[in-house]
Design a protein around this motif. Structure first.
Motif, PDB file in Angstrom:
ATOM      1  N   ASN A 110      22.656  42.211  28.090  1.00 53.11           N
ATOM      2  CA  ASN A 110      22.312  41.733  29.761  1.00 53.11           C
ATOM      3  C   ASN A 110      23.064  42.886  30.639  1.00 53.11           C
ATOM      4  OD1 ASN A 110      23.677  39.722  31.256  1.00 53.11           O
ATOM      5  ND2 ASN A 110      25.567  39.599  31.141  1.00 53.11           N
ATOM      6  N   ASP A 111      24.486  43.406  30.135  1.00 54.20           N
ATOM      7  CA  ASP A 111      24.901  44.819  30.771  1.00 54.20           C
ATOM      8  C   ASP A 111      23.159  45.375  31.890  1.00 54.20           C
ATOM      9  OD1 ASP A 111      26.962  43.671  31.197  1.00 54.20           O
ATOM     10  OD2 ASP A 111      27.600  45.580  30.117  1.00 54.20           O
ATOM     11  N   TYR A 112      22.738  45.744  30.420  1.00 55.94           N
ATOM     12  CA  TYR A 112      21.169  46.504  30.772  1.00 55.94           C
ATOM     13  C   TYR A 112      20.651  46.371  31.342  1.00 55.94           C
ATOM     14  CZ  TYR A 112      17.459  49.417  28.802  1.00 55.94           C
ATOM     15  OH  TYR A 112      16.556  50.470  29.241  1.00 55.94           O
ATOM     16  N   GLN A 160      19.271  37.397  14.186  1.00 52.96           N
ATOM     17  CA  GLN A 160      18.280  37.257  15.830  1.00 52.96           C
ATOM     18  C   GLN A 160      19.335  37.575  16.971  1.00 52.96           C
ATOM     19  OE1 GLN A 160      16.965  33.133  15.538  1.00 52.96           O
ATOM     20  NE2 GLN A 160      17.989  33.012  12.902  1.00 52.96           N
ATOM     21  N   ILE A 161      20.853  37.062  16.450  1.00 51.33           N
ATOM     22  CA  ILE A 161      21.039  37.809  17.822  1.00 51.33           C
ATOM     23  C   ILE A 161      20.748  39.291  18.119  1.00 51.33           C
ATOM     24  CG2 ILE A 161      23.436  38.118  19.200  1.00 51.33           C
ATOM     25  CD1 ILE A 161      23.804  35.822  18.283  1.00 51.33           C
ATOM     26  N   ARG A 162      21.123  40.319  16.925  1.00 56.70           N
ATOM     27  CA  ARG A 162      20.799  41.581  16.805  1.00 56.70           C
ATOM     28  C   ARG A 162      19.466  42.012  17.083  1.00 56.70           C
ATOM     29  NH1 ARG A 162      21.789  43.892  11.298  1.00 56.70           N
ATOM     30  NH2 ARG A 162      19.928  42.763  10.482  1.00 56.70           N
ATOM     31  N   THR A 163      18.390  41.815  17.045  1.00 63.33           N
ATOM     32  CA  THR A 163      17.102  41.535  17.115  1.00 63.33           C
ATOM     33  C   THR A 163      16.847  41.712  18.661  1.00 63.33           C
ATOM     34  OG1 THR A 163      16.498  41.181  14.830  1.00 63.33           O
ATOM     35  CG2 THR A 163      15.039  41.169  17.014  1.00 63.33           C
ATOM     36  N   PHE A 164      17.386  40.294  19.218  1.00 58.27           N
ATOM     37  CA  PHE A 164      17.293  39.933  20.293  1.00 58.27           C
ATOM     38  C   PHE A 164      17.758  40.902  21.546  1.00 58.27           C
ATOM     39  CE2 PHE A 164      16.252  35.336  19.664  1.00 58.27           C
ATOM     40  CZ  PHE A 164      15.418  35.079  20.274  1.00 58.27           C
ATOM     41  N   SER A 165      18.740  41.878  21.200  1.00 57.87           N
ATOM     42  CA  SER A 165      19.583  43.238  21.950  1.00 57.87           C
ATOM     43  C   SER A 165      19.148  44.087  21.909  1.00 57.87           C
ATOM     44  CB  SER A 165      21.040  42.720  21.189  1.00 57.87           C
ATOM     45  OG  SER A 165      21.733  42.039  21.456  1.00 57.87           O
ATOM     46  N   GLU A 166      18.138  44.298  20.261  1.00 61.18           N
ATOM     47  CA  GLU A 166      17.497  45.830  20.485  1.00 61.18           C
ATOM     48  C   GLU A 166      16.693  45.586  20.961  1.00 61.18           C
ATOM     49  OE1 GLU A 166      19.092  46.926  16.167  1.00 61.18           O
ATOM     50  OE2 GLU A 166      17.368  45.878  16.385  1.00 61.18           O
ATOM     51  N   ARG A 167      15.495  44.438  20.989  1.00 68.39           N
ATOM     52  CA  ARG A 167      14.088  43.898  21.860  1.00 68.39           C
ATOM     53  C   ARG A 167      14.522  44.567  23.485  1.00 68.39           C
ATOM     54  NH1 ARG A 167      11.288  38.881  20.077  1.00 68.39           N
ATOM     55  NH2 ARG A 167       9.379  40.062  21.685  1.00 68.39           N
ATOM     56  N   ILE A 168      15.437  43.701  23.825  1.00 64.23           N
ATOM     57  CA  ILE A 168      15.788  43.824  24.922  1.00 64.23           C
ATOM     58  C   ILE A 168      16.366  45.767  25.594  1.00 64.23           C
ATOM     59  CG2 ILE A 168      18.288  43.730  27.112  1.00 64.23           C
ATOM     60  CD1 ILE A 168      18.323  40.833  25.553  1.00 64.23           C
ATOM     61  N   LEU A 169      17.277  46.148  24.868  1.00 60.75           N
ATOM     62  CA  LEU A 169      17.489  47.697  24.992  1.00 60.75           C
ATOM     63  C   LEU A 169      16.843  48.591  25.126  1.00 60.75           C
ATOM     64  CD1 LEU A 169      21.342  47.381  23.515  1.00 60.75           C
ATOM     65  CD2 LEU A 169      20.444  48.248  25.284  1.00 60.75           C
ATOM     66  N   ALA A 170      15.504  48.300  24.310  1.00 62.86           N
ATOM     67  CA  ALA A 170      14.046  48.895  23.758  1.00 62.86           C
ATOM     68  C   ALA A 170      13.416  49.110  24.786  1.00 62.86           C
ATOM     69  CB  ALA A 170      13.251  48.485  22.189  1.00 62.86           C
ATOM     70  N   GLU A 172      11.147  50.116  28.452  1.00 62.74           N
ATOM     71  CA  GLU A 172      12.203  50.679  29.857  1.00 62.74           C
ATOM     72  C   GLU A 172      11.871  50.658  31.328  1.00 62.74           C
ATOM     73  OE1 GLU A 172      11.867  53.874  29.371  1.00 62.74           O
ATOM     74  OE2 GLU A 172      11.235  53.437  26.898  1.00 62.74           O
ATOM     75  N   ASN A 173      11.829  48.948  31.202  1.00 63.60           N
ATOM     76  CA  ASN A 173      11.935  48.733  32.684  1.00 63.60           C
ATOM     77  C   ASN A 173      12.595  47.358  32.443  1.00 63.60           C
ATOM     78  OD1 ASN A 173      11.342  51.198  34.817  1.00 63.60           O
ATOM     79  ND2 ASN A 173       9.678  50.684  33.893  1.00 63.60           N
ATOM     80  N   PRO A 174      13.711  47.121  32.294  1.00 63.37           N
ATOM     81  CA  PRO A 174      13.759  45.304  32.445  1.00 63.37           C
ATOM     82  C   PRO A 174      14.188  44.559  33.558  1.00 63.37           C
ATOM     83  CG  PRO A 174      15.814  46.597  32.113  1.00 63.37           C
ATOM     84  CD  PRO A 174      14.311  48.016  32.697  1.00 63.37           C
ATOM     85  N   GLN A 175      14.209  45.220  34.515  1.00 65.28           N
ATOM     86  CA  GLN A 175      13.406  44.418  35.587  1.00 65.28           C
ATOM     87  C   GLN A 175      12.454  43.748  36.275  1.00 65.28           C
ATOM     88  OE1 GLN A 175      16.131  46.475  38.637  1.00 65.28           O
ATOM     89  NE2 GLN A 175      18.139  46.415  37.560  1.00 65.28           N
ATOM     90  N   GLU A 176      11.519  45.068  35.761  1.00 67.97           N
ATOM     91  CA  GLU A 176      10.219  43.953  36.221  1.00 67.97           C
ATOM     92  C   GLU A 176       9.822  42.960  35.048  1.00 67.97           C
ATOM     93  OE1 GLU A 176       7.613  47.553  35.081  1.00 67.97           O
ATOM     94  OE2 GLU A 176       8.844  49.094  37.063  1.00 67.97           O
ATOM     95  N   GLY A 177       9.617  42.189  35.800  1.00 66.01           N
ATOM     96  CA  GLY A 177       8.932  41.197  34.837  1.00 66.01           C
ATOM     97  C   GLY A 177       9.880  40.166  34.165  1.00 66.01           C
ATOM     98  N   ALA A 179       9.657  39.279  31.083  1.00 62.47           N
ATOM     99  CA  ALA A 179      10.544  39.382  29.948  1.00 62.47           C
ATOM    100  C   ALA A 179      11.898  39.930  29.279  1.00 62.47           C
ATOM    101  CB  ALA A 179       9.881  41.217  28.489  1.00 62.47           C
ATOM    102  N   GLY A 180      12.359  40.829  29.927  1.00 67.42           N
ATOM    103  CA  GLY A 180      13.979  40.669  29.604  1.00 67.42           C
ATOM    104  C   GLY A 180      14.592  39.199  30.178  1.00 67.42           C
ATOM    105  N   LYS A 181      14.634  38.999  30.899  1.00 66.96           N
ATOM    106  CA  LYS A 181      15.077  37.763  31.029  1.00 66.96           C
ATOM    107  C   LYS A 181      14.761  36.626  30.074  1.00 66.96           C
ATOM    108  CE  LYS A 181      15.580  38.177  35.866  1.00 66.96           C
ATOM    109  NZ  LYS A 181      14.949  38.083  37.002  1.00 66.96           N
ATOM    110  N   ARG A 182      13.742  36.810  28.966  1.00 67.82           N
ATOM    111  CA  ARG A 182      13.411  35.283  28.640  1.00 67.82           C
ATOM    112  C   ARG A 182      14.169  35.874  27.267  1.00 67.82           C
ATOM    113  NH1 ARG A 182       7.891  35.302  30.604  1.00 67.82           N
ATOM    114  NH2 ARG A 182       7.350  36.788  28.613  1.00 67.82           N
ATOM    115  N   LEU A 183      14.188  36.372  26.848  1.00 65.81           N
ATOM    116  CA  LEU A 183      14.797  37.898  25.124  1.00 65.81           C
ATOM    117  C   LEU A 183      16.094  37.011  25.460  1.00 65.81           C
ATOM    118  CD1 LEU A 183      12.779  40.566  25.317  1.00 65.81           C
ATOM    119  CD2 LEU A 183      12.472  38.785  23.620  1.00 65.81           C
TER     120      LEU A 183
END
Length: 215
Positions: A110-112, A160-170, A172-177, A179-183
Motif C-alpha cells: 500500500n505504501d509502495y 493470494q495476499i502475498r502474490t498480490f503484494s509481490e506483484r504490486i511491489l514489482a 516499476e511505475n505503480p502510479q502509472e495506470g 494496474a497497481g490500484k486494481r491489485l
C-alpha cells in the motif's frame, strides 16, 4: 492291742489329711468361681468403653477419607478446567498474532503505490516470513474446531495476499495506470474478509472465556 491302736490313729490321721485337702480344693474352686464372676461383671463395662472409643474414631476416619476423596476430585476437575482454558488461550493468542501479522504485511504494498520506495520490498519479505511463522505457531496450538477452520481459511488466503503484494511491489511505475490500484483493491478485499472472520472468532471466544472464569 497296740497294733489296733496304731491302725486306728493312722486312719484318723488319713481322714484328717483328706478333709484338709478337700477343704483346700473347695476353697480353690470357690475362689475360681468368684474370679469368673468378677470377670463376667467387668466384660460389659469394658465392651461399653471400647464401643465409646472405637465408633467415634471410625466415624472420624470415614469423614476424613470422604473429604480427601472429594478434595482430590475437585482439584482434578479444577486442574482440568484450567488446562483447557490455558490451551484455548494459547490458540486465541496465536490467532491474534497472526491477524496482526497479516494486517502488517499488506502495508508495504500500500505504501509502495504512493512512495515507490524499493526498501519496502525487503520490509515485505520480513513481514511475510513473520506471517509464515505465525501460521505454524497457530497450527501447533489448535484445539477448537472453529479455530482449525479459520486456520485453513488463513492458510489458503495468505498465499493470494502475498502474490498480490509481490506483484504490486514489482511494478516499476505503480502510479502509472490503474494496474497497481486494481491489485491493491483485490488484495484489500481478501485481507479484509479474513481479518473480519478472525476478529469475530476472537471476540466470541474471548467472551466465552470470561464467562467461564466468572463461573
Amino acid at each position: 492291742m497296740i497294733c489296733l491302736k496304731v491302725q486306728l490313729e493312722f486312719c484318723l490321721n488319713k481322714k484328717g489329711v483328706v478333709d484338709m485337702l478337700k477343704q483346700k480344693t473347695d476353697s480353690k474352686k470357690s475362689a475360681a468361681k468368684g474370679h469368673e464372676s468378677d470377670s463376667g461383671e467387668k466384660i460389659p463395662w469394658m465392651k461399653s468403653l471400647m464401643f465409646k472409643i472405637v465408633v467415634p474414631l471410625f466415624v472420624f476416619l470415614v469423614v476424613i477419607v470422604v473429604t480427601a476423596i472429594w478434595g482430590a476430585f475437585q482439584i482434578q476437575r479444577v486442574g482440568g478446567e484450567l488446562h483447557t482454558q490455558m490451551v484455548e488461550m494459547a490458540e486465541l493468542n496465536n490467532m491474534t498474532m497472526l491477524q496482526l501479522a497479516i494486517q502488517g504485511a499488506i502495508m508495504p504494498a500500500n505504501d509502495y503505490l504512493s512512495t515507490q520506495e524499493t526498501g519496502l520490498r525487503e520490509e515485505f519479505r520480513q513481514l511475510a516470513a513473520e506471517v509464515e511463522e505465525r501460521l505454524a505457531a497457530l497450527e501447533q496450538s489448535l484445539v477448537t474446531a472453529e479455530g482449525r477452520q479459520l486456520y485453513e481459511e488463513a492458510k489458503q488466503t495468505w498465499p493470494q495476499i502475498r502474490t498480490f503484494s509481490e506483484r504490486i511491489l514489482a511494478l516499476e511505475n505503480p502510479q502509472e495506470g490503474d494496474a497497481g490500484k486494481r491489485l491493491m483493491f483485490d488484495m484489500d478485499e481478501l485481507a479484509s474478509r479474513l481479518v473480519v472472520s478472525m476478529e469475530q472468532y476472537l471476540s466470541e471466544h474471548a467472551d466465552a472465556g470470561e464467562q467461564r472464569l466468572m463461573n
